[in-house]
Design a protein around this motif. Structure first.
Motif, PDB file in Angstrom:
ATOM      1  N   VAL A 150      20.768  31.509  26.242  1.00 17.64           N
ATOM      2  CA  VAL A 150      21.377  31.940  27.490  1.00 17.64           C
ATOM      3  C   VAL A 150      22.717  31.518  28.179  1.00 17.64           C
ATOM      4  CG1 VAL A 150      20.903  32.183  30.377  1.00 17.64           C
ATOM      5  CG2 VAL A 150      19.208  32.310  28.464  1.00 17.64           C
ATOM      6  N   ILE A 151      23.721  32.421  28.194  1.00 19.88           N
ATOM      7  CA  ILE A 151      25.018  32.285  28.481  1.00 19.88           C
ATOM      8  C   ILE A 151      25.163  32.867  29.898  1.00 19.88           C
ATOM      9  CG2 ILE A 151      27.532  32.333  27.861  1.00 19.88           C
ATOM     10  CD1 ILE A 151      26.220  33.055  25.031  1.00 19.88           C
ATOM     11  N   THR A 152      25.653  31.831  31.091  1.00 19.06           N
ATOM     12  CA  THR A 152      25.770  32.156  32.384  1.00 19.06           C
ATOM     13  C   THR A 152      27.202  32.556  32.320  1.00 19.06           C
ATOM     14  OG1 THR A 152      26.083  30.086  33.422  1.00 19.06           O
ATOM     15  CG2 THR A 152      23.955  30.882  33.344  1.00 19.06           C
ATOM     16  N   ALA A 153      28.080  33.015  33.573  1.00 21.13           N
ATOM     17  CA  ALA A 153      29.322  33.355  33.759  1.00 21.13           C
ATOM     18  C   ALA A 153      30.088  33.833  32.450  1.00 21.13           C
ATOM     19  CB  ALA A 153      30.215  32.063  34.121  1.00 21.13           C
ATOM     20  N   ALA A 154      29.199  34.925  31.932  1.00 17.05           N
ATOM     21  CA  ALA A 154      29.356  35.591  30.501  1.00 17.05           C
ATOM     22  C   ALA A 154      30.673  36.285  30.281  1.00 17.05           C
ATOM     23  CB  ALA A 154      28.190  36.360  30.191  1.00 17.05           C
ATOM     24  N   VAL A 217      17.968  26.978  24.400  1.00 12.01           N
ATOM     25  CA  VAL A 217      19.489  26.754  24.657  1.00 12.01           C
ATOM     26  C   VAL A 217      19.863  27.630  26.026  1.00 12.01           C
ATOM     27  CG1 VAL A 217      21.837  26.407  24.047  1.00 12.01           C
ATOM     28  CG2 VAL A 217      19.627  26.205  22.380  1.00 12.01           C
ATOM     29  N   VAL A 218      20.446  26.830  27.036  1.00  8.94           N
ATOM     30  CA  VAL A 218      21.075  27.469  28.093  1.00  8.94           C
ATOM     31  C   VAL A 218      22.444  26.754  28.179  1.00  8.94           C
ATOM     32  CG1 VAL A 218      21.047  27.962  30.577  1.00  8.94           C
ATOM     33  CG2 VAL A 218      18.862  27.795  29.185  1.00  8.94           C
ATOM     34  N   PHE A 219      23.396  27.521  28.450  1.00 12.23           N
ATOM     35  CA  PHE A 219      24.731  27.066  28.553  1.00 12.23           C
ATOM     36  C   PHE A 219      25.248  27.648  29.943  1.00 12.23           C
ATOM     37  CE2 PHE A 219      29.544  27.718  27.025  1.00 12.23           C
ATOM     38  CZ  PHE A 219      29.697  26.229  27.215  1.00 12.23           C
ATOM     39  N   ASP A 220      25.513  26.744  30.874  1.00  9.93           N
ATOM     40  CA  ASP A 220      25.700  27.159  32.377  1.00  9.93           C
ATOM     41  C   ASP A 220      26.953  26.608  32.705  1.00  9.93           C
ATOM     42  OD1 ASP A 220      24.720  28.519  34.700  1.00  9.93           O
ATOM     43  OD2 ASP A 220      24.279  26.177  35.318  1.00  9.93           O
TER      44      ASP A 220
END
Length: 329
Positions: A150-154, A217-220
Motif C-alpha cells: 500500500v502506497i499513500t500520497a501515491a 507492507v504499507v508505505f505512508d
C-alpha cells in the motif's frame, strides 16, 4: 559570481530571492557543477517555513537535487571530468550544500553520472524519489514478488517512484490518494488498484483486494487518522513505514492492532541510505539499472524557469501536482 536562491527569514514562497553570490573553487574532494535543472521537494518548503528537521542559517540557501555539467574538480577527485553530465544524490544538509543556484559544489560521493539520454530535467528528478522509495520498500521491508504494497500520497514523486519500484520487483502496488481525481492517472502510472481515501472505506477496500490475510507492507507519507484503517487491514507481522506527516490531524497509535498482529511501525528518513556507503551503492545500482531497462521513468508534473522559483514553490504547496516539479536554468 553566480545567481542563487536564498531567503533571509522564514515564510511563504515570497521570501525566496534570487541573489548574486561569490563562487568559491571546489575544495579537496569536491566537484563543482554548472546546474541545468533542479528538482523540488517538500523538504525545501519546510526549511523555508522553519519546520524542517534542519535549521536555516540566514541568509540561507536551499535545495536537495540538481543536474548539470561538471565545471571543475577539486584535488583528490577521480572519476569525473569537466563537461560530463552529472546529477546529485541529496546531501545530508541542504543548508551546507544548497542546490538552488547556477553553480553548486558538492562532495564527490554525492555526484553521480546518470544515463545521458535522460536529459537534465529528468536527471534532476531521480535521486530523492527513487532513493526514498527504494530504501523503504527494498532495503527495509524486503518487498517480495507477488505481494501487495500500500502506497499513500501515491501521486507524489516518491509515491510514483514506489509504484514503479514495486512493479519492477513484481509486487502489486495499491495506490492511496485523497480523491478519485487522479485515479485514472495512477492506473496509467502502474498502480494495480487505487483507493480514494476521502471517498471510500480504506479497510474494506483493502480487504476486498488482498483478502483476510491482509497486506504486509504499507508505505505512508500521511499519518493522521489513516493509521487506523491501514493497520486494521495489515497482516500479522506486517510493517508500516512512515516517511512523512502530511496530515494536520493527530496520528493515533493503534495499540490493539499493533499488539494482536505484532506489527512494526517504523519511522524512516532517506538519510539512512545516504549516510551508509554500502547501502547507497546497492541503491544506486538498483536505480541506475531500472533507469537503463526502462522500469523507472521520472514523471515530471511541470517545469518552471529559474526566474519563477517563487511560482514553482507556490505550485509545490498547491498539492495539485502529479509527479516531480522541476526548475530549469
Amino acid at each position: 559570481m553566480a545567481r542563487a536562491v536564498r531567503f533571509h527569514r522564514h515564510g511563504g514562497p515570497e521570501v525566496l530571492r534570487i541573489e548574486t553570490v561569490d563562487i568559491a573553487p571546489p575544495a579537496r574532494g569536491e566537484v563543482q557543477i554548472r546546474v541545468r535543472a533542479l528538482g523540488l521537494n517538500r523538504a525545501e518548503a519546510l526549511l523555508r517555513m522553519g519546520t524542517y528537521i534542519e535549521t536555516a542559517k540566514f541568509p540561507s540557501g536551499l535545495g536537495l537535487e540538481a543536474a548539470g555539467i561538471v565545471e571543475a574538480i577539486g584535488e583528490g577527485v577521480s572519476g569525473f571530468s569537466p563537461g560530463e553530465a552529472v546529477s546529485i544524490v541529496p546531501p545530508l544538509s541542504m543548508v551546507q550544500w544548497p542546490a538552488y543556484a547556477e553553480f553548486v559544489t558538492f562532495p564527490a560521493e554525492f555526484v553521480v553520472k546518470h544515463p545521458p539520454e535522460l536529459g537534465f530535467e529528468a536527471a534532476a528528478a531521480i535521486w530523492m524519489q527513487y532513493l526514498t522509495a527504494y530504501g523503504a520498500l527494498v532495503d527495509i521491508a524486503g518487498l517480495r514478488r507477488g505481494e501487495a504494497v500500500v502506497i499513500t500520497a501515491a501521486s507524489s514523486s516518491v509515491g510514483l517512484a514506489a509504484v514503479q519500484i514495486a512493479n519492477r520487483i513484481g509486487a502489486i502496488p495499491i495506490a492511496v490518494t485523497r480523491t478519485s481525481t487522479k485515479r485514472h492517472a495512477l492506473h496509467d502510472a502502474g498502480a494495480a488498484d487505487v483507493i480514494a481515501s476521502a471517498e471510500e472505506d480504506i479497510r474494506s477496500r483493502l480487504e476486498d483486494m488482498v483478502g483476510s490475510n491482509g497486506v504486509r507492507v504499507v508505505f505512508d507519507a500521511v499519518g493522521g487518522p489513516i493509521f487506523e484503517p491501514l493497520t486494521a487491514a495489515m497482516s500479522p507481522g506486517g510493517i508500516l513505514i512512515e516517511y512523512g506527516g502530511l496530515s494536520p490531524e493527530p496520528t493515533p497509535f493503534p495499540l490493539v492492532k499493533v499488539l494482536t498482529k505484532s506489527l512494526t511501525l517504523r519511522g524512516y528518513l532517506v538519510h539512512e541510505i545516504i549516510r551508509d556507503a554500502a547501502r547507497l551503492v546497492k541503491a544506486k545500482a538498483f536505480i541506475l539499472g531500472g533507469l537503463a531497462d526502462g522500469a523507472l521513468k521520472p514523471v515530471i508534473a511541470r517545469t518552471f524557469p529559474f526566474e519563477e522559483i517563487v511560482e514553482a514553490h507556490r505550485f509545490l504547496e498547491s498539492n495539485t501536482q502529479f509527479g516531480k516539479i522541476v526548475v530549469t536554468i
